[in-house]
Design a protein around this motif. Structure first.
Motif, PDB file in Angstrom:
ATOM      1  N   ALA A 382       0.452  -0.823   0.191  1.00  0.00           N
ATOM      2  CA  ALA A 382      -0.098   0.139   0.120  1.00  0.00           C
ATOM      3  C   ALA A 382       0.340   1.399   0.052  1.00  0.00           C
ATOM      4  CB  ALA A 382      -0.524   0.462   1.441  1.00  0.00           C
ATOM      5  N   ALA A 383       0.628   2.011  -1.433  1.00  0.00           N
ATOM      6  CA  ALA A 383       1.275   3.545  -1.003  1.00  0.00           C
ATOM      7  C   ALA A 383       0.031   4.175  -0.793  1.00  0.00           C
ATOM      8  CB  ALA A 383       1.912   3.604  -2.407  1.00  0.00           C
ATOM      9  N   ARG A 384       1.268   5.325   0.238  1.00  0.00           N
ATOM     10  CA  ARG A 384       0.063   6.442   0.850  1.00  0.00           C
ATOM     11  C   ARG A 384       0.333   7.800   0.952  1.00  0.00           C
ATOM     12  NH1 ARG A 384      -4.793   7.738   3.979  1.00  0.00           N
ATOM     13  NH2 ARG A 384      -4.353   8.872   5.272  1.00  0.00           N
ATOM     14  N   ILE A 385      -0.294   8.501  -0.042  1.00  0.00           N
ATOM     15  CA  ILE A 385       0.178   9.537  -0.518  1.00  0.00           C
ATOM     16  C   ILE A 385      -0.360  10.957   0.585  1.00  0.00           C
ATOM     17  CG2 ILE A 385       0.716  11.758  -2.294  1.00  0.00           C
ATOM     18  CD1 ILE A 385       1.430   9.021  -3.151  1.00  0.00           C
ATOM     19  N   TYR A 421      -3.323  -0.195  -8.156  1.00  0.00           N
ATOM     20  CA  TYR A 421      -4.899  -0.169  -7.884  1.00  0.00           C
ATOM     21  C   TYR A 421      -5.455   0.540  -7.286  1.00  0.00           C
ATOM     22  CZ  TYR A 421      -5.369  -5.567  -9.195  1.00  0.00           C
ATOM     23  OH  TYR A 421      -5.277  -6.380  -9.307  1.00  0.00           O
ATOM     24  N   HIS A 422      -6.117   1.437  -7.588  1.00  0.00           N
ATOM     25  CA  HIS A 422      -5.954   2.968  -7.248  1.00  0.00           C
ATOM     26  C   HIS A 422      -7.211   3.115  -5.915  1.00  0.00           C
ATOM     27  CE1 HIS A 422      -6.945   7.262  -7.850  1.00  0.00           C
ATOM     28  NE2 HIS A 422      -6.846   7.367  -7.199  1.00  0.00           N
ATOM     29  N   GLY A 423      -6.863   3.105  -4.798  1.00  0.00           N
ATOM     30  CA  GLY A 423      -8.091   3.558  -3.521  1.00  0.00           C
ATOM     31  C   GLY A 423      -8.027   4.880  -3.542  1.00  0.00           C
ATOM     32  N   ASP A 424      -9.233   4.696  -2.262  1.00  0.00           N
ATOM     33  CA  ASP A 424      -9.932   6.121  -1.812  1.00  0.00           C
ATOM     34  C   ASP A 424      -8.313   7.064  -1.186  1.00  0.00           C
ATOM     35  OD1 ASP A 424     -11.671   5.114  -3.005  1.00  0.00           O
ATOM     36  OD2 ASP A 424     -12.208   4.733  -1.040  1.00  0.00           O
ATOM     37  N   ASP A 425      -8.334   8.339  -1.547  1.00  0.00           N
ATOM     38  CA  ASP A 425      -7.499   9.219  -0.971  1.00  0.00           C
ATOM     39  C   ASP A 425      -6.773   9.426  -0.855  1.00  0.00           C
ATOM     40  OD1 ASP A 425     -10.137   9.617   1.277  1.00  0.00           O
ATOM     41  OD2 ASP A 425      -9.782  10.910   0.521  1.00  0.00           O
ATOM     42  N   GLY A 426      -6.115   8.909  -2.155  1.00  0.00           N
ATOM     43  CA  GLY A 426      -4.381   9.226  -2.599  1.00  0.00           C
ATOM     44  C   GLY A 426      -3.446   7.830  -2.211  1.00  0.00           C
TER      45      GLY A 426
END
Length: 772
Positions: A382-385, A421-426
Motif C-alpha cells: 500500500a502506498a499512501r500519498i 490499484y487506485h484506492g481512495d484519498d491518495g
C-alpha cells in the motif's frame, strides 16, 4: 490483468484499426527484451518432463566426487593421481578422455609428469579452456591448460553463459580463448561443429540418470572398466564446493557441469540442431491476432485464438523430437494481449459501472480485488500519498487527472511492472512480483527518493510525501489484506518512517491504545500527565524571552508515552478540549510566576485545529486568563497550518477575536503543511515558526539556507516575527542571527524541562541580566 493499465492508457488507440500494429509492437518488444523468459523456461521444463528419453550411452562421466576425494585427498590432486586416472581409463578401454576441470600450471615436475602420461595417448586426451567471469563480464580472465601440456592435449572450449535460472540454454560451437579459436567440448565429443558466433540449444529431454557414471575412486581401484569401455569419457567435479551445479530443465534437480556437457553432446549427436527462435511462432500468432481483432462472430475469434495457442504449446515439443527448436512465448504473449483487449472491449463499460475502474486514473480500484477475492502468494503493498486531499482541493477539477498521472508515473517506475490499484484519498496498491524482501525494501527507498522532487501541475509545484505499508499474510483473503497494508502505511506516515510491515501481533497494541484512552482522564487527575517547558531565546540579545508548553505523560506501567500517540488519540475521541485546558492552565500558572520579574515574558501553547470550529475555545482561554490573573498579551497560541483553517470562516473569526484580546498567534511547523501565501494572508498571525527540518542543515545545505533566508524575509514583510525550531549548534545560532531571525528554540538553547527546573533557569537568567 497484467496489461490492464497499458490498455486503459491507450484505449482510444486500441479501438481503432491500429490496435493490431500496437499489439504487434508491444509483443515483439517484450519478446526481444526477454520479459517472457521465465514462462518460456517453464514451457521447456514441461516439455522435457513429458518427452524424457535415455542417452545413447556412448559417453560416460567419471566424477571427482566425495568417495574419490575421501580416497585421494582434497582437490587439487597431485599430478600422479591424474596421471594414474588417465592411464587406468585407457587401460579399461576408454576411447577418448575429456577433462572439464582446469589443468593449470602445477610446477615443472608435475607438468612434465602429466605431459608424459598424455603423450602415451596421442590425440585422445582433451583439456578444457574457459573464461573466469567472477570479476565481471568485462574483466573475464582466460583460463587455459598449462603451456607444458599444450603439445600433448587437444584444447577445447568450456565457455558458456549461465542464465538467471542457473542453467545453460545454448552453447557456442566455437569460442576464442587466449587468442585461440577453440571448438566446444560438445562439438569435439559429437563431431558436429558450426561457425564462430553460432550457438546451439541443449535438449534437456535426455534423462540425466541414464548417463553412464562412475566415481574416479572406483576407476582407480579397478572397478570402472564395464562403465567406460569403448566410450568417450568426460571427467568432472561432482562434490560439494567443487565445480558448478547447473539446473536441468524438466528433471527437478541440479547436475554437475559434466552431465550438462554430455546432454549438449547428445543433442549434437542426434544431428545439427535447427534453432527457429521466436519469429515463426510470433508470425503465426500475428495472423491469428489479425483475424481475432476483425472477425465479427465472437465464437470464431475464440476458436482462432485457442487453436493457435494450442499449436504454439504443442508444436515446439513435436519439433524437438526432430532436433528442431522453437520458442512459443513471443506468439503466446501476442495472443494474450489480443484476448485481454477483446475482454476489455466487451466488459470495459460494465466494469466501470461496477466501480472497478477509477474514472480519473483509469486504474483498477480495490473493488476489482474484492469482486475476485482470494488468496495470493505475493506481498501486498500500500502506498499512501500524504496531503493528497489538500493538494487536490487546491487544484481546479480538470487538473486532478494531471496530478494522478504524475503520481502513477512515479509509482510505475518502482512497482516492477505490477498492476497498480487506485484506492481512495491518495492510496494505491499493488501485488509485488518481488519475493525477496530486501529487494522490495530497496524498491521503497528508490520510490521515496523519486517522490522527493515536487510534482508540477499547471505551473504549481507541490511537495508530496509517500509512505508504504506491506502485508505478508498470504493465507488471508486479499480484501482483508488491503486494510492491513493500508493501516501499516498510515502507521509509517504517523511515525515519520518510509515503510512499515503489518504485524498481526500489533492487535494487542491497538487494544493497549484503547486502554490508554480510558486512562487519559484519570491520568490528568493523578498528575501522570504533566507539562514540560522549553525556553525560547531572543537571537539578538541572547536573552530567554519565553517558552513553549509541551504536554507529557509518564505512565505507571508503560513509562513515557509519546505525545504524538496520545494527543492524536485525544483528538480522535473527543478528549482534546480537556487536555488543552489542562496545559493552558498549567502554562499560565507558570507564566504568572515568571512575569513578576520579567514583564515581557511570553508563553506558547499549542491549539489543535479541531478546537477552532466553535466558540468554546474562546471561553476556555478567557476563563484561564481570568483564573490566573495574567494579561492576554503574555499568551501565544500556536496553530498548525491546515487547509481546513484557511478555507473555513469560523477559525478565521475566532483568531481575529484572539488578536483583538491581545493574544499572539503563531503559525507552527511552517513549511510542512499548506504553506501558501493565501493561507498567510488569512491568518492574523504575529509570528511564523519555521519547522526544524529547514533549520538543522542550513550551515551545510545551500537550498535550506536559501529557504530559511526567504522565509525570514517573508515573515518580516508580513509584520511577523520569525521563530526557528530545532537549533542544535552554536553555528546555527550565529547564522540565524546574521539572517535576521528573531527567536530561536532547540536543544542547544535548552531541552524541555519540568516547571520547577524551568522557573529556576528563568530566575538565573534574570539574575545574570541584572548583574551584567
Amino acid at each position: 490483468m497484467k496489461f490492464a493499465h497499458a490498455f486503459s492508457t491507450f484505449k482510444a488507440r486500441l479501438r481503432k484499426p491500429g490496435a493490431l500494429v500496437v499489439l504487434l509492437g508491444l509483443s515483439a518488444l517484450f519478446t526481444v527484451i526477454e520479459i517472457g523468459n521465465p514462462l518460456e523456461l517453464f514451457l521447456r521444463t514441461t516439455r522435457n518432463a513429458v518427452m524424457e528419453k535415455p542417452v545413447s550411452g556412448d559417453i560416460a562421466v567419471v566424477g571427482l566426487d566425495e568417495p574419490a576425494l575421501a580416497a585421494l585427498g582434497p582437490w587439487p590432486w597431485k599430478s600422479a593421481h591424474l596421471s594414474a586416472l588417465t592411464d587406468r581409463l585407457f587401460a579399461d578401454g576408454a576411447t577418448r578422455v575429456f577433462f572439464t576441470l582446469p589443468l593449470q600450471d602445477q610446477g615443472e615436475t608435475s607438468n612434465n609428469l602429466l605431459a608424459e602420461t598424455f603423450s602415451r595417448h596421442p590425440g585422445q586426451v582433451y583439456a578444457a579452456a574457459t573464461v573466469d567471469y567472477r570479476l565481471g563480464r568485462r574483466k573475464g580472465r582466460d583460463v587455459l591448460p598449462a603451456a607444458a601440456l599444450s603439445d600433448e592435449v587437444q584444447t577445447v572450449s568450456m565457455a558458456r553463459f549461465v542464465g538467471f535460472w542457473r542453467g545453460v540454454s545454448a552453447v557456442p560451437y566455437r569460442s576464442t580463448i587466449g587468442g585461440k579459436d577453440l571448438e566446444s567440448i560438445e562439438s569435439a565429443l559429437s563431431g558436429v561443429t558450426g561457425k564462430a558466433g553460432e550457438r546451439f540449444p541443449i535438449n534437456y529431454a535426455f534423462d540425466a540418470s541414464s548417463i553412464p557414471y562412475v566415481s574416479a575412486a572406483d576407476v582407480l581401484s579397478g572397478h570402472g572398466g564395464s562403465v567406460v569401455r569403448s566410450k568417450d569419457v568426460v571427467i568432472g567435479f561432482n562434490a560439494p564446493g567443487l565445480g558448478e551445479q547447473l539446473a536441468v530443465l524438466g528433471q527437478g534437480h541440479r547436475s554437475p557441469e559434466a552431465v550438462v556437457v554430455v546432454m549438449g553432446a547428445e543433442t549434437l549427436k542426434a544431428g545439427k540442431p535447427l534453432n527457429l527462435g521466436w519469429l515463426p511462432g510470433w508470425l503465426l500468432a500475428a495472423c491469428a491476432a489479425a483475424y481475432a481483432l476483425n472477425a465479427k462472430p465472437l465464437p470464431f475469434r475464440r476458436v482462432a485464438l485457442t487453436a493457435t495457442a494450442l499449436v504454439l504449446l504443442v508444436a515446439p515439443g513435436v519439433l524437438e523430437a526432430f532436433n528442431i527448436f522453437a520458442e512459443a512465448m513471443g506468439g503466446l504473449s501476442l495472443l494474450g494481449m489480443v484476448a485481454v483487449l477483446n475482454l476489455w472491449r466487451r466488459f470495459g463499460a460494465r466494469q466501470k459501472k461496477g466501480g472497478t475502474i477509477n474514472p480519473v486514473s483509469g486504474l483498477y480500484t480495490t473493488n476489482a480485488i474484492r469482486h475476485d477475492d482470494g488468496q495470493d502468494g505475493r506481498q501486498l503493498v500500500a502506498a499512501r500519498i500524504r496531503r493528497y486531499a489538500e493538494v487536490v482541493s487546491a487544484l481546479p477539477p480538470e487538473a486532478e487527472k494531471l496530478l494522478i498521472k504524475e503520481i502513477v508515473a512515479r509509482l510505475e517506475l518502482g512497482a516492477g511492472g505490477a498492476q497498480l490499484y487506485h484506492g481512495d484519498d491518495g492510496n494505491f496498491f499493488w501485488l509485488s512480483n518481488l519475493y525477496d524482501h530486501d529487494l522490495l525494501i530497496e524498491q521503497f527507498m528508490a520510490l521515496h527518493v523519486i517522490f522527493r522532487s515536487p510534482i508540477r501541475v499547471q505551473r504549481n509545484a507541490f511537495d508530496v510525501d509517500i509512505s508504504f505499508g506491506l502485508d505478508r499474510e498470504f493465507n488471508l483473503p486479499l480484501s482483508h489484506r488491503l486494510t492491513s497494508a493500508l493501516a501499516a502505511a498510515h502507521a509509517a506516515e504517523q511515525d515519520g518512517t518510509r515503510w512499515r510491515l503489518h504485524d498481526p501481533s500489533l492487535t494487542g497494541q491497538k487494544e493497549w491504545n484503547l486502554s490508554l484512552l480510558g486512562e487519559l482522564d484519570e491520568a490528568l487527575d493523578k498528575g501522570d500527565i504533566w507539562v514540560a517547558y522549553q525556553p525560547k531565546m531572543d537571537l539578538y540579545s541572547k536573552e530567554l524571552i519565553g517558552a513553549e508548553a509541551l504536554v507529557r505523560w509518564t505512565h505507571a506501567v508503560r513509562g513515557p508515552v509519546s505525545p504524538v500517540e496520545f494527543v492524536e488519540m485525544a483528538e480522535k475521541h473527543g478528549r482534546i478540549d480537556r487536555l488543552t485546558d489542562f496545559v493552558l492552565n498549567d502554562a499560565l500558572k507558570v507564566a504568572r510566576s515568571v512575569l513578576a520579574d520579567k514583564p515581557d515574558f511570553r508563553i506558547s501553547v499549542n491549539i489543535s485545529p479541531s478546537l477552532l470550529v466553535s466558540r468554546d475555545i474562546l471561553d476556555m482561554v478567557r476563563g484561564a486568563l481570568a483564573r490566573h490573573e495574567v494579561d492576554p498579551t503574555c499568551l501565544i497560541l500556536e496553530i498548525t497550518e491546515t487547509l481546513a483553517i484557511a478555507q473555513n470562516e469560523t477559525p478565521s473569526l475566532l483568531m481575529a477575536e484572539f488578536r483583538a484580546m491581545g493574544i499572539g498567534l503563531s503559525i507552527d511547523d511552517y513549511g510542512t503543511g499548506l504553506s501558501t501565501l493565501e493561507y498567510l494572508r488569512k491568518i492574523p498571525a504575529t509570528e511564523l515558526k519555521i519547522d526544524r527540518r529547514f533549520t538543522q542543515d542550513i550551515c551545510t545545505d545551500k537550498a535550506d539556507r536559501a529557504v530559511m533566508r526567504s522565509t525570514i524575509q517573508l515573515a518580516h514583510a508580513l509584520g511577523m516575527k520569525a521563530v526557528a525550531e530545532g537549533i542544535e549548534t552554536i553555528e546555527v545560532i550565529s547564522l540565524l542571527s546574521r539572517m535576521g531571525c528573531d527567536v530561536g528554540q532547540g536543544y542547544y538553547i535548552a531541552r524541555p524541562m519540568e516547571s520547577k527546573a524551568f522557573l529556576a533557569r528563568m530566575a538565573a537568567d534574570v539574575a545574570q541580566i541584572r548583574h551584567g
